[in-house]
Design a protein around this motif. Structure first.
Motif, short mmCIF file in Angstrom:
data_model
loop_
_atom_site.label_atom_id
_atom_site.label_comp_id
_atom_site.label_asym_id
_atom_site.label_seq_id
_atom_site.Cartn_x
_atom_site.Cartn_y
_atom_site.Cartn_z
N SER A 40 0.95 -1.35 0.26
CA SER A 40 0.03 -0.03 -0.02
C SER A 40 0.83 1.13 -0.06
CB SER A 40 -0.82 0.12 1.31
OG SER A 40 -1.80 1.03 1.15
N GLY A 41 0.35 1.98 -0.71
CA GLY A 41 1.29 3.38 -0.86
C GLY A 41 2.45 3.35 -1.75
N LYS A 44 1.37 2.24 -6.92
CA LYS A 44 0.61 1.33 -8.14
C LYS A 44 -0.46 1.94 -8.69
CE LYS A 44 -0.62 -2.01 -5.13
NZ LYS A 44 -0.31 -1.29 -3.86
N SER A 45 -1.48 2.58 -8.08
CA SER A 45 -2.68 3.34 -8.56
C SER A 45 -2.07 4.66 -9.39
CB SER A 45 -3.58 3.65 -7.74
OG SER A 45 -4.30 2.61 -6.91
N THR A 46 -1.08 5.21 -8.71
CA THR A 46 -0.41 6.36 -9.33
C THR A 46 0.10 6.11 -10.92
OG1 THR A 46 0.10 7.32 -7.22
CG2 THR A 46 1.20 8.20 -9.22
N1 LIG Z 1 -3.94 13.05 -5.30
C1 LIG Z 1 -2.89 12.59 -4.31
N2 LIG Z 1 -2.35 13.73 -3.83
C2 LIG Z 1 -1.42 13.65 -2.78
N3 LIG Z 1 -0.64 12.63 -2.61
C3 LIG Z 1 -1.16 11.38 -3.30
C4 LIG Z 1 -2.14 11.55 -4.27
N4 LIG Z 1 -2.68 10.30 -4.74
C5 LIG Z 1 -1.63 9.37 -4.16
N5 LIG Z 1 -0.82 10.00 -3.12
C6 LIG Z 1 0.34 9.65 -2.58
O1 LIG Z 1 1.23 8.85 -3.60
C7 LIG Z 1 1.76 7.72 -2.83
C8 LIG Z 1 1.35 6.46 -3.91
O2 LIG Z 1 -0.25 6.35 -3.89
P1 LIG Z 1 -0.79 5.10 -4.71
O3 LIG Z 1 -2.44 5.42 -4.28
O4 LIG Z 1 -0.39 5.12 -6.00
O5 LIG Z 1 -0.69 3.88 -3.84
P2 LIG Z 1 -1.11 2.50 -4.15
O6 LIG Z 1 0.36 1.76 -4.42
O7 LIG Z 1 -1.97 2.45 -4.98
O8 LIG Z 1 -1.44 1.90 -2.66
P3 LIG Z 1 -2.84 1.19 -2.52
O9 LIG Z 1 -2.43 -0.41 -2.58
O10 LIG Z 1 -3.18 1.19 -0.89
O11 LIG Z 1 -3.90 1.24 -3.32
C9 LIG Z 1 0.97 7.57 -1.41
O12 LIG Z 1 2.07 8.00 -0.16
C10 LIG Z 1 -0.23 8.38 -1.55
O13 LIG Z 1 -0.42 8.90 -0.09
#
Ligand SMILES: Nc1ncnc2c1ncn2[C@@H]1O[C@H](COP(=O)(O)OP(=O)(O)OP(=O)(O)O)[C@@H](O)[C@H]1O
Ligand SMILES: [Mg+2]
Length: 292
Positions: A40-41, A44-46
């Motif tokens: 998490s974090g 990935k989603s980014t």
């Molecule tokens: N719109 C935003 N503004 C500021 N920070 C963001 C934003 N979206 C994501 N982040 C930050 O960027 C980092 C990566 O987030 P992301 O959502 O890509 O993680 P993830 O791997 O998809 O996690 P998860 O498995 O929980 O979905 C995190 O530290 C998150 O807090």
């Protein structure tokens, strides 16, 4: 299909900066079905949002097919999202309209692009095993069924690339298997490239290749390679089966590699290590000078 090099994404709010991606590299070939795994974090989603044209990269290179997502105009981006990608969001509330039936949900994006094709919409729902349920309203369907409607919707524009963010995140193992089977069938039968983001390591066995995103910021390491691609490259199947069980690390352009924490902990390596080259192998061990 996808070429990412040194991809950077910085989120800015007031005086706070979050570096979500710090120089990520990723190459995906057309027709591959692969997974991106990370905590998490980890970003990935980014990354998926950037590939899906939902968010803009800050720096680096990111190309999907003929599109350069760093230089693309806003109008082109609309076209890109409409014609090239299908997207399944992490929370399926974002995919679905609860007051419409399953069939109407699948037809909606078709109507928005003025290409309503009811026969195809029905076929999609049949593919995801919802033939009998297509006239039910969304709130009458279970979570897993709703997730399969979301898959049908993501395919309504006949995309070349399917991006799925945690598609099995909130369903049981049986539904998860079913969803993975649907992806595999689409991948085989219509040749669609599939990128699945997940934190579920058990999905690794069901895709051609797995890439890990680690440590919140930095780049990628390979867990599993695509045996089909290896077989195509050297023609020997036994080699490629071995390759599928071997671990790889990516070495960046200036020669840096990331050593898994578990290895370092096991050898009690903290900040320094000894490195030897014997002509065939590079051996990293705890620093000898500090022993005894
Ligand atoms: N719109 C935003 N503004 C500021 N920070 C963001 C934003 N979206 C994501 N982040 C930050 O960027 C980092 C990566 O987030 P992301 O959502 O890509 O993680 P993830 O791997 O998809 O996690 P998860 O498995 O929980 O979905 C995190 O530290 C998150 O807090
Ligand atoms: Mg996420």
């Amino acid at each position: 299909m996808i070429q990412c090099e040194g991809l950077v994404k910085i989120y800015k709010s007031d005086d706070l900066e979050v570096v979500a991606l710090q120089g990520l590299n990723l190459n995906v070939r057309e027709g591959e079905m692969m997974a991106i795994i990370g905590n998490s974090g980890s970003g990935k989603s980014t990354m998926l949002n950037i590939l899906g044209g939902l968010d803009r990269p800050s720096a680096g290179q990111v190309k999907v097919g003929p599109w350069d997502l760093l230089k693309i105009t806003d109008e082109q981006l609309v076209e890109y999202k409409r014609d090239t990608v299908g997207f399944i969001w992490q929370s399926n509330a974002r995919n679905l309209l609860p007051y419409l039936t399953a069939l109407e949900n699948v037809e909606m994006p078709m109507m928005l692009s003025s290409k309503l094709d009811r026969a195809y919409a029905k076929q999609l729902l049949e593919w995801v095993g919802l033939k009998e349920r297509m006239h039910n309203k969304l709130h009458q369907l279970s979570g897993g069924e709703q997730q399969r409607v979301a898959i049908a919707i993501s395919l309504s524009n006949r995309p070349k690339l399917l991006l799925a963010d945690e598609p099995t995140g909130s369903v049981d193992t049986r539904t998860s298997d079913m969803i993975m089977d649907i992806f595999r069938r689409l991948n085989k039968e219509i040749g669609i490239t599939v990128v699945i983001v997940t934190h579920d390591l058990s999905l690794a066995g069901k895709v051609d290749r797995v890439v890990a995103i680690r440590d919140g910021l930095t780049s990628t390491e390979f867990i599993k390679r695509n045996p089909n691609l290896d077989a195509a490259a050297d023609g020997t199947l036994s080699n490629s089966i071995q390759a599928a069980h071997e671990e790889y690390v990516v070495i960046d352009r200036v020669g840096r590699l990331q050593i898994p924490k578990t290895y370092l902990t096991a050898l009690q390596i903290t900040d320094k290590a000894s490195m030897e080259f014997d002509g065939e192998r590079i051996i990293i061990s705890p620093p000898k000078s500090l022993e005894g």
